[in-house]
Design a protein around this motif. Structure first.
Motif, PDB file in Angstrom:
ATOM      1  N   UNK A   1       0.836  -1.199   0.000  1.00  0.00           N
ATOM      2  CA  UNK A   1       0.000   0.000   0.000  1.00  0.00           C
ATOM      3  C   UNK A   1       0.868   1.245   0.000  1.00  0.00           C
ATOM      4  N   UNK A   2       1.668   1.428   1.056  1.00  0.00           N
ATOM      5  CA  UNK A   2       2.572   2.583   1.113  1.00  0.00           C
ATOM      6  C   UNK A   2       3.720   2.380   0.131  1.00  0.00           C
ATOM      7  N   UNK A   3       4.296   3.466  -0.337  1.00  0.00           N
ATOM      8  CA  UNK A   3       5.378   3.373  -1.313  1.00  0.00           C
ATOM      9  C   UNK A   3       6.276   4.602  -1.234  1.00  0.00           C
ATOM     10  N   UNK A   4       7.512   4.422  -1.651  1.00  0.00           N
ATOM     11  CA  UNK A   4       8.428   5.550  -1.783  1.00  0.00           C
ATOM     12  C   UNK A   4       9.438   5.221  -2.868  1.00  0.00           C
ATOM     13  N   UNK A   5      10.108   6.265  -3.353  1.00  0.00           N
ATOM     14  CA  UNK A   5      11.084   6.126  -4.428  1.00  0.00           C
ATOM     15  C   UNK A   5      12.404   6.730  -3.994  1.00  0.00           C
ATOM     16  N   UNK A   6      13.491   6.185  -4.533  1.00  0.00           N
ATOM     17  CA  UNK A   6      14.838   6.697  -4.256  1.00  0.00           C
ATOM     18  C   UNK A   6      15.504   7.044  -5.578  1.00  0.00           C
ATOM     19  N   UNK A   7      15.990   8.282  -5.699  1.00  0.00           N
ATOM     20  CA  UNK A   7      16.723   8.746  -6.870  1.00  0.00           C
ATOM     21  C   UNK A   7      18.187   8.911  -6.482  1.00  0.00           C
ATOM     22  N   UNK A   8      19.103   8.490  -7.359  1.00  0.00           N
ATOM     23  CA  UNK A   8      20.536   8.648  -7.117  1.00  0.00           C
ATOM     24  C   UNK A   8      21.161   9.260  -8.361  1.00  0.00           C
ATOM     25  N   UNK A   9      21.691  10.472  -8.207  1.00  0.00           N
ATOM     26  CA  UNK A   9      22.207  11.224  -9.346  1.00  0.00           C
ATOM     27  C   UNK A   9      23.641  11.679  -9.087  1.00  0.00           C
ATOM     28  N   UNK A  10      24.594  11.350  -9.984  1.00  0.00           N
ATOM     29  CA  UNK A  10      25.971  11.846  -9.849  1.00  0.00           C
ATOM     30  C   UNK A  10      26.000  13.368  -9.897  1.00  0.00           C
ATOM     31  N   UNK A  11      26.831  13.985  -9.042  1.00  0.00           N
ATOM     32  CA  UNK A  11      26.846  15.443  -8.935  1.00  0.00           C
ATOM     33  C   UNK A  11      27.925  16.105  -9.789  1.00  0.00           C
ATOM     34  N   UNK A  12      29.051  15.439 -10.008  1.00  0.00           N
ATOM     35  CA  UNK A  12      30.139  16.004 -10.821  1.00  0.00           C
ATOM     36  C   UNK A  12      30.522  17.407 -10.359  1.00  0.00           C
ATOM     37  N   UNK A  13      30.670  17.568  -9.043  1.00  0.00           N
ATOM     38  CA  UNK A  13      31.133  18.837  -8.499  1.00  0.00           C
ATOM     39  C   UNK A  13      30.066  19.886  -8.308  1.00  0.00           C
ATOM     40  N   UNK A  14      28.820  19.601  -8.668  1.00  0.00           N
ATOM     41  CA  UNK A  14      27.744  20.576  -8.495  1.00  0.00           C
ATOM     42  C   UNK A  14      27.491  20.779  -7.003  1.00  0.00           C
ATOM     43  N   UNK A  15      27.373  22.020  -6.576  1.00  0.00           N
ATOM     44  CA  UNK A  15      27.157  22.338  -5.165  1.00  0.00           C
ATOM     45  C   UNK A  15      25.679  22.191  -4.816  1.00  0.00           C
ATOM     46  N   UNK A  16      25.378  21.289  -3.917  1.00  0.00           N
ATOM     47  CA  UNK A  16      24.009  21.085  -3.441  1.00  0.00           C
ATOM     48  C   UNK A  16      24.046  20.901  -1.927  1.00  0.00           C
ATOM     49  N   UNK A  17      22.921  21.182  -1.281  1.00  0.00           N
ATOM     50  CA  UNK A  17      22.836  21.047   0.161  1.00  0.00           C
ATOM     51  C   UNK A  17      21.832  19.965   0.534  1.00  0.00           C
ATOM     52  N   UNK A  18      22.092  19.320   1.672  1.00  0.00           N
ATOM     53  CA  UNK A  18      21.143  18.350   2.183  1.00  0.00           C
ATOM     54  C   UNK A  18      19.848  19.059   2.582  1.00  0.00           C
ATOM     55  N   UNK A  19      18.722  18.354   2.470  1.00  0.00           N
ATOM     56  CA  UNK A  19      17.443  18.958   2.843  1.00  0.00           C
ATOM     57  C   UNK A  19      16.465  17.879   3.275  1.00  0.00           C
ATOM     58  N   UNK A  20      15.473  18.269   4.048  1.00  0.00           N
ATOM     59  CA  UNK A  20      14.389  17.379   4.465  1.00  0.00           C
ATOM     60  C   UNK A  20      13.108  18.205   4.543  1.00  0.00           C
ATOM     61  N   UNK A  21      12.048  17.731   3.881  1.00  0.00           N
ATOM     62  CA  UNK A  21      10.794  18.471   3.841  1.00  0.00           C
ATOM     63  C   UNK A  21       9.632  17.489   3.925  1.00  0.00           C
ATOM     64  N   UNK A  22       8.544  17.967   4.495  1.00  0.00           N
ATOM     65  CA  UNK A  22       7.299  17.194   4.513  1.00  0.00           C
ATOM     66  C   UNK A  22       6.262  18.022   3.775  1.00  0.00           C
ATOM     67  N   UNK A  23       5.850  17.584   2.598  1.00  0.00           N
ATOM     68  CA  UNK A  23       4.891  18.290   1.766  1.00  0.00           C
ATOM     69  C   UNK A  23       3.570  17.540   1.822  1.00  0.00           C
ATOM     70  N   UNK A  24       2.748  17.883   2.816  1.00  0.00           N
ATOM     71  CA  UNK A  24       1.515  17.136   3.010  1.00  0.00           C
ATOM     72  C   UNK A  24       1.853  15.701   3.355  1.00  0.00           C
TER      73      UNK A  24
END
Length: 313
Positions: free
Chosen positions: A243-266
């Protein structure tokens, strides 16, 4: 407030249901994907409503379904056996994890993770329904309230409810026709529905696995798609407990600057974190209708399969 008290307070249940085993209703619900129909439903999330038309045809060549948003942007998705064949431009950069009731349900396994109860009857889209509640036995999933058509067990209404009794998501038919076969012409997508193609993630040079999963969740499908920022494919893993489900995406960054985040959208948790690997940093993103703490634990547990194998030696 517990979900059942919340439901009763709002008066969604009308009369006691006839004696029936909830496991039987779940098994019938799983088979309802073989029922052809067309209709209109409303979807509520974060206080926002949208209206959609659906054409669902089951046959020897599989289950074909077309969904079209009727208000706001004319978003469109065409799927065969739950796998997207085309989608509108606005959806092209997102992998949809929403599946119809064709997901395979195992009542015996679900009963280990949910307390299953038939608690009443209702009427949805002019049809009589039985109300089934699934209360989670742990903190890693939400409660479901399902209004199943008495004749076909097709879900006429579905509510996703938090541990505090808050309504997180609503799906509800407002019009449904099961009397006529869905014509092939109704399943033809418009010109704005762009073809989608996926390759199996097993073809990747860097496969992935979750080091920890909530009890009862299993890997349902592994895919890859083109990255919008590089030539490397993005790994996409889909997990569910029936019934419940979730997805995991894994993307190479190649030096791109990104920050960790956590959000609950509804009802949807979105957790992203940078992970260092021998081939460079990767952004791990977990998206799904699970508590944000659960999503964060999954994200922290993701591992490259090669690293997992070497650590086991």
């Amino acid at each position: 407030m517990r979900a059942i008290a919340f439901i009763a307070l709002l008066g969604w249940l009308v009369t006691p249901a006839q004696a029936a085993e909830p496991q039987d209703w779940l098994q019938r619900m799983a088979k309802s994907a073989q029922q052809s129909f067309h209709g209109t439903f409303v979807y509520e999330r974060n206080g926002n409503f949208s209206t959609h038309a659906v054409w669902h045809k089951a046959g020897a060549d599989g289950v074909h379904e077309r969904l079209l948003q009727l208000d706001g942007p004319a978003q469109e998705v065409l799927r065969v056996d739950g796998r997207p064949q085309c989608m509108s431009d606005g959806l092209a950069d997102e992998m949809p994890d929403v599946q119809w009731s064709s997901r395979h349900l195992d009542a015996a396994l679900l009963e280990k993770r949910y307390d299953l109860r038939v608690i009443g009857r209702s009427r949805v889209a002019g049809r009589s329904a039985v109300v089934l509640v699934l209360m989670p036995r742990d903190q890693h999933r939400y409660a479901f309230e399902l209004h199943l058509d008495e004749e076909t067990a097709l879900p006429l209404k579905s509510l996703l409810i938090s541990e505090k009794g808050q309504l997180l998501e609503r799906f509800q038919f407002i019009d449904l026709d099961l009397s006529d076969a869905v014509k092939d012409e109704a399943l033809l997508p418009s010109a704005t529905c762009k073809p989608v193609s996926f390759n199996k993630v097993a073809e990747l040079t860097q496969p992935w696995r979750a080091g920890w999963l909530p009890p009862g969740f299993e890997l349902n499908q592994s895919l890859q798609r083109a990255s919008p920022t590089s030539s490397d494919p993005v790994a996409y893993l889909m997990y569910g407990d029936g019934l419940a489900r979730f997805s995991v995406f894994l993307e190479p960054l190649h030096g791109v600057a990104v920050e960790d985040s956590r959000r609950q959208l509804g009802p949807t948790a979105v957790v992203s974190r940078r992970m260092a690997t021998a081939d460079g940093d990767v952004m791990v993103t977990v998206v799904g209708e699970i508590p944000v703490g659960t999503a964060e634990r999954v994200a922290l547990s993701m591992q490259a399969a090669a690293a997992t194998a070497s650590s086991a030696q």
